[in-house]
Design a protein around this motif. Structure first.
Motif, PDB file in Angstrom:
ATOM      1  N   HIS A   8       0.828  -1.204   0.000  1.00 14.52           N
ATOM      2  CA  HIS A   8       0.000   0.000   0.000  1.00 14.52           C
ATOM      3  C   HIS A   8       0.870   1.265   0.000  1.00 14.52           C
ATOM      4  O   HIS A   8       2.050   1.215   0.339  1.00 14.52           O
ATOM      5  N   PRO A   9       0.306   2.424  -0.327  1.00 17.66           N
ATOM      6  CA  PRO A   9       1.046   3.688  -0.230  1.00 17.66           C
ATOM      7  C   PRO A   9       1.315   4.051   1.231  1.00 17.66           C
ATOM      8  O   PRO A   9       0.651   3.548   2.144  1.00 17.66           O
ATOM      9  N   LYS A  10       2.255   4.954   1.433  1.00 19.27           N
ATOM     10  CA  LYS A  10       2.622   5.375   2.783  1.00 19.27           C
ATOM     11  C   LYS A  10       1.462   6.124   3.441  1.00 19.27           C
ATOM     12  O   LYS A  10       0.950   7.096   2.891  1.00 19.27           O
ATOM     13  N   PRO A  11       1.070   5.668   4.642  1.00 22.47           N
ATOM     14  CA  PRO A  11      -0.003   6.363   5.357  1.00 22.47           C
ATOM     15  C   PRO A  11       0.438   7.738   5.848  1.00 22.47           C
ATOM     16  O   PRO A  11       1.629   8.002   6.010  1.00 22.47           O
ATOM     17  N   LEU A  12      -0.535   8.572   6.135  1.00 23.19           N
ATOM     18  CA  LEU A  12      -0.268   9.885   6.715  1.00 23.19           C
ATOM     19  C   LEU A  12       0.264   9.708   8.129  1.00 23.19           C
ATOM     20  O   LEU A  12      -0.239   8.871   8.886  1.00 23.19           O
ATOM     21  N   HIS A  27      -2.888   9.926   1.743  1.00 21.90           N
ATOM     22  CA  HIS A  27      -3.233  11.057   0.874  1.00 21.90           C
ATOM     23  C   HIS A  27      -3.868  10.519  -0.415  1.00 21.90           C
ATOM     24  O   HIS A  27      -3.348   9.580  -1.022  1.00 21.90           O
ATOM     25  N   PRO A  28      -5.002  11.084  -0.830  1.00 21.90           N
ATOM     26  CA  PRO A  28      -5.696  10.590  -2.025  1.00 21.90           C
ATOM     27  C   PRO A  28      -4.809  10.511  -3.275  1.00 21.90           C
ATOM     28  O   PRO A  28      -4.971   9.607  -4.092  1.00 21.90           O
ATOM     29  N   ARG A  29      -3.884  11.434  -3.407  1.00 22.70           N
ATOM     30  CA  ARG A  29      -2.991  11.418  -4.575  1.00 22.70           C
ATOM     31  C   ARG A  29      -2.136  10.151  -4.593  1.00 22.70           C
ATOM     32  O   ARG A  29      -1.902   9.560  -5.646  1.00 22.70           O
ATOM     33  N   LYS A  30      -1.682   9.711  -3.403  1.00 16.28           N
ATOM     34  CA  LYS A  30      -0.860   8.497  -3.316  1.00 16.28           C
ATOM     35  C   LYS A  30      -1.690   7.246  -3.615  1.00 16.28           C
ATOM     36  O   LYS A  30      -1.203   6.298  -4.231  1.00 16.28           O
ATOM     37  N   ALA A  35      -3.108   3.049  -7.734  1.00 15.46           N
ATOM     38  CA  ALA A  35      -4.156   2.506  -8.601  1.00 15.46           C
ATOM     39  C   ALA A  35      -3.744   2.643 -10.070  1.00 15.46           C
ATOM     40  O   ALA A  35      -3.917   1.705 -10.859  1.00 15.46           O
ATOM     41  N   ASN A  36      -3.184   3.794 -10.439  1.00 12.14           N
ATOM     42  CA  ASN A  36      -2.708   3.997 -11.816  1.00 12.14           C
ATOM     43  C   ASN A  36      -1.609   3.000 -12.163  1.00 12.14           C
ATOM     44  O   ASN A  36      -1.575   2.440 -13.265  1.00 12.14           O
ATOM     45  N   LEU A  66      -9.849   1.232  -8.118  1.00 14.26           N
ATOM     46  CA  LEU A  66      -9.795   0.291  -9.241  1.00 14.26           C
ATOM     47  C   LEU A  66     -11.183  -0.246  -9.580  1.00 14.26           C
ATOM     48  O   LEU A  66     -11.499  -0.451 -10.763  1.00 14.26           O
ATOM     49  N   ALA A  67     -12.025  -0.445  -8.575  1.00 13.04           N
ATOM     50  CA  ALA A  67     -13.398  -0.912  -8.827  1.00 13.04           C
ATOM     51  C   ALA A  67     -14.162   0.111  -9.666  1.00 13.04           C
ATOM     52  O   ALA A  67     -14.953  -0.264 -10.543  1.00 13.04           O
ATOM     53  N   GLN A  68     -13.917   1.397  -9.426  1.00 12.79           N
ATOM     54  CA  GLN A  68     -14.553   2.446 -10.230  1.00 12.79           C
ATOM     55  C   GLN A  68     -14.075   2.402 -11.680  1.00 12.79           C
ATOM     56  O   GLN A  68     -14.728   2.937 -12.561  1.00 12.79           O
ATOM     57  N   ARG A  69     -12.955   1.740 -11.908  1.00 15.14           N
ATOM     58  CA  ARG A  69     -12.388   1.625 -13.258  1.00 15.14           C
ATOM     59  C   ARG A  69     -12.646   0.253 -13.878  1.00 15.14           C
ATOM     60  O   ARG A  69     -11.981  -0.132 -14.829  1.00 15.14           O
ATOM     61  N   GLY A  70     -13.573  -0.490 -13.300  1.00 16.33           N
ATOM     62  CA  GLY A  70     -13.976  -1.756 -13.896  1.00 16.33           C
ATOM     63  C   GLY A  70     -13.337  -3.008 -13.314  1.00 16.33           C
ATOM     64  O   GLY A  70     -13.571  -4.111 -13.817  1.00 16.33           O
TER      65      GLY A  70
END
Length: 187
Positions: A8-12, A27-30, A35-36, A66-70
């Motif tokens: 996973h990305p680094k938590p705040l 952070h949402p960007r991370k 996901a990208n 990712l679920a929002q992307r199918g």
């Protein structure tokens, strides 16, 4: 069976924290960046759009993007990080050195923090691998498993893939994989 698992990305505000099952935000960007990264990897390698995640938001939210992307997103508590019990979420420097020394002295089976032992995590990871493997055999499906997990869980999965047993001492414990790092394991 092949497993592609990203940490996973680094938590705040996670620096210096004994972080196991404390559900810290990211952070949402991370989250979007990981996901990208996964989406691109799946596209380039023509893999199934199916992702497994833990219920902790640092993993779960990547799966939700990712679920929002199918993607099909499966949540399993067996992917969750080691439970550090009363230590979880505390600064390491606030945990008495003697308590850490006692844990390290009986590393595999000790739970001085009223959480989960390293051996219990090992068997939980092993059980999840067996569940995935059995499901693949029943479905006659040779597709790899894609997951977003946690450092301790990934370390244990690597040990299992390398046919190692439960680490008996703290020095047997490997360094954690980096945030957003991909590990490719074969079982």
């Amino acid at each position: 069976m092949k497993l592609y698992i990203w940490r996973h990305p680094k938590p705040l505000a996670a620096s210096g924290i004994c972080l196991g099952q404390t559900d810290m935000g990211v952070h949402p960007r991370k989250l979007k960046r990981l996901a990208n990264q996964i989406e691109r990897f799946v596209r380039i390698n023509d893999l199934p759009k199916v992702i497994w995640v833990s219920p902790l938001q640092r993993s779960l939210k990547v799966g939700q993007i990712l679920a929002q992307r199918g993607f099909a997103c499966h949540i399993t508590p067996d992917l969750i990080e080691l439970n550090f019990g009363t230590w979880d979420g505390k600064l390491w420097m606030d945990i008495p050195k003697q308590a850490i020394d006692e844990w390290c002295a009986y590393f595999a089976h000790s739970t001085p923090y009223n959480g989960e032992s390293v051996a219990q995590l090992f068997y939980r990871v092993e059980a999840q691998m067996e569940n995935w493997s059995k499901a693949r055999m029943l479905e006659k499906n040779s597709e790899p498993i894609l997951a977003v997990g946690h450092a301790g869980w990934i370390n244990m999965a690597k040990m299992l893939a390398d046919e190692q047993g439960v680490p008996q001492t703290a020095t047997d414990w490997p360094r954690p994989v980096g945030y957003r790092e991909l590990s490719v394991l074969s079982f």
